[in-house]
Design an enzyme around this catalytic site. Structure first.
Site, short mmCIF file in Angstrom:
data_model
loop_
_atom_site.label_atom_id
_atom_site.label_comp_id
_atom_site.label_asym_id
_atom_site.label_seq_id
_atom_site.Cartn_x
_atom_site.Cartn_y
_atom_site.Cartn_z
N TYR A 138 -0.17 -41.49 36.84
CA TYR A 138 -1.28 -40.64 36.43
C TYR A 138 -1.29 -39.26 37.08
CZ TYR A 138 -3.90 -43.91 33.55
OH TYR A 138 -4.30 -44.72 32.53
N LYS A 197 5.33 -55.23 39.85
CA LYS A 197 6.53 -55.48 39.03
C LYS A 197 7.72 -55.28 39.95
CE LYS A 197 8.49 -56.22 34.98
NZ LYS A 197 8.39 -57.51 34.25
N ASP A 231 3.24 -58.60 33.92
CA ASP A 231 3.35 -59.26 32.62
C ASP A 231 2.81 -60.69 32.69
OD1 ASP A 231 5.50 -59.78 34.29
OD2 ASP A 231 7.03 -59.70 32.72
N ASP A 255 -5.12 -49.84 34.49
CA ASP A 255 -5.67 -49.35 33.23
C ASP A 255 -5.44 -50.38 32.13
OD1 ASP A 255 -6.69 -47.48 31.29
OD2 ASP A 255 -4.61 -47.16 30.68
N ASP A 259 -8.34 -53.41 30.18
CA ASP A 259 -8.75 -53.48 28.77
C ASP A 259 -8.64 -54.93 28.29
OD1 ASP A 259 -9.25 -50.75 28.60
OD2 ASP A 259 -8.29 -50.56 26.64
C1 IPM Z 1 -9.91 -45.54 31.46
C2 IPM Z 1 -9.39 -44.65 30.38
C3 IPM Z 1 -8.79 -43.41 31.00
C4 IPM Z 1 -7.64 -43.86 31.88
C5 IPM Z 1 -8.33 -42.36 30.00
C6 IPM Z 1 -9.43 -41.97 29.05
C7 IPM Z 1 -7.75 -41.15 30.69
O1 IPM Z 1 -8.51 -45.32 29.56
O2 IPM Z 1 -10.81 -45.11 32.21
O3 IPM Z 1 -9.41 -46.65 31.59
O4 IPM Z 1 -6.52 -44.06 31.39
O5 IPM Z 1 -7.87 -44.04 33.07
MN MN Z 2 -8.27 -47.40 30.07
#
Ligand code: IPM
Ligand code: MN
Length: 360
Positions: A138, A197, A231, A255, A259
């Site tokens: 990042y 990893k 993974d 990240d 999700d």
């Molecule tokens: C999150 C989002 C951000 C990230 C994006 C929008 C830059 O996906 O907060 O997880 O990747 O950190």
């Molecule tokens: Mn994200």
């Protein structure tokens, strides 16, 4: 005299302002009940401001935001702005400049919430991910050369130094000690799992793994250590989430897996996160995005924003108030809302916000 916290609010884009407004109701109710005040100042950072002024973020933004006790953020991302400009220029820039090096993302299934995981419930889906939030891929280290030719080269490097890794790991060990399963009376150990990893990223995760065991052995012998490849972690998050307690990982892996984690706890409508600088100003936000297609319809789920408000109070030290909001949310998920998806809750955005605030 009751305590007053100064909060900077960035409602942001899309549905951000709507969910933030519901968060304010819960925060206000908690303040009234537990005897503190929130002095909120709004900032218009986001896509509309950028389209109007051509400026993503004023130079002074980070310095100004540093004056607050915390930052409460809705969402960043606008359909008329090229992806990356606002995300990098606002969200990532603030995370970096305010050195919010921890991204705390609990994965907790609340009662009454449907999970796509078969035969799993709140007992099984109950862990936290600590995502390193200041380094890794990042940082934007890299570049493109010979652009537009068929020899074009693109490089994006995963960069970590010992300092970044160490401060993140120490936070994670402390967190596991305080909020792990044993500490919460839910198991016989507090366990920190490093997600990496090491079989491919043999430099970066070698550093992480060595630091993890060195620090753990020396300063946190009471915390059980585990290691998982990223993974395999995805696999276990679906198959056996009950194995996990506290996980710590790099920025990019964090990240991605959060999700997946969010989806297992009922989706983006409920998943909250905190960008934390333990010695500075932290910023709290729902994990989900700005959801442009639902904007202004009063159908988006505000619970993630409300829960990130609770996390903000917890970080400010108002633990009872934070718990009151969390319990109110649990009551609403268990007894009221039909689904956590936008438009399917059985209630509008503001009705859900009202129900939480009443229960607080
Ligand atoms: C999150 C989002 C951000 C990230 C994006 C929008 C830059 O996906 O907060 O997880 O990747 O950190
Ligand atoms: Mn994200």
């Amino acid at each position: 005299m009751s305590k007053t916290y100064k909060i900077a609010v960035i409602p942001g884009d899309g549905t951000g302002p709507e969910v933030v407004d519901e968060g304010r109701k819960a925060l206000k109710a908690a303040g009234e009940k537990f005897g503190f005040q929130l002095d909120m100042t709004d900032y218009d950072y986001g896509g509309d401001r950028y389209l109007r002024t051509g400026e993503v973020l004023p130079e002074s933004a980070a310095d100004e935001l540093r004056q607050y006790d915390a930052i409460y953020l809705g969402a960043i991302g606008h359909p008329d702005v090229k992806p990356g400009i606002l995300e990098k220029g606002i969200l990532l820039r603030l995370r970096f400049e305010l050195d919010q090096y921890i991204n705390l993302r609990p994965v907790r299934l609340y009662p009454g919430v449907e999970t796509p995981l078969k035969d799993k419930g709140p007992e099984q889906i109950d862990y936290a991910v600590i995502r390193e939030n200041s380094g890794g891929i990042y940082t934007g280290t890299g570049g493109i050369s010979m652009k537009g030719t068929d020899q074009e080269v693109a490089v994006q490097s995963m960069v970590y130094n010992r300092f970044q890794v160490e401060r993140c790991l120490r936070y994670a060990f402390e967190y596991a000690r305080k909020f792990g399963k044993k500490a919460r009376g839910k198991g016989d150990a507090n366990t920190l799992g490093l997600v990496g990893k090491t079989n491919v990223l043999t430099y970066v995760f070698d550093l992480w793994e060595r630091a993890f065991h060195e620090i753990g052995e020396k300063d946190y012998p009471d915390v059980t250590r585990e290691y998982y490849h990223v993974d395999a972690t995805c696999m276990w998050m679906v198959k056996s989430p009950e194995w996990f307690d506290v996980l710590v990982t790099s920025n990019m892996f964090g990240d991605i897996i959060t999700d997946l984690g969010a989806e297992t706890q009922g989706g983006m409508g409920i998943a909250a996160g905190g960008n934390i600088n333990p010695d500075g100003v932290s910023m709290f936000e729902p994990i989900g995005g700005s959801a442009p297609k639902y904007t202004g319809m009063n159908i988006i789920n505000p619970l993630a924003a409300i829960c990130s408000g609770a996390m903000m109070l917890e970080t400010l030290g108002e633990v009872d108030a934070a718990n009151a909001i969390e319990n109110a949310v649990k009551d609403v998920t268990a007894n009221k809302v039909k689904s956590l998806s936008a438009g399917k809750m059985g209630y509008s955005t503001s009705e859900v916000g009202d129900m939480v605030a009443e229960r607080v």
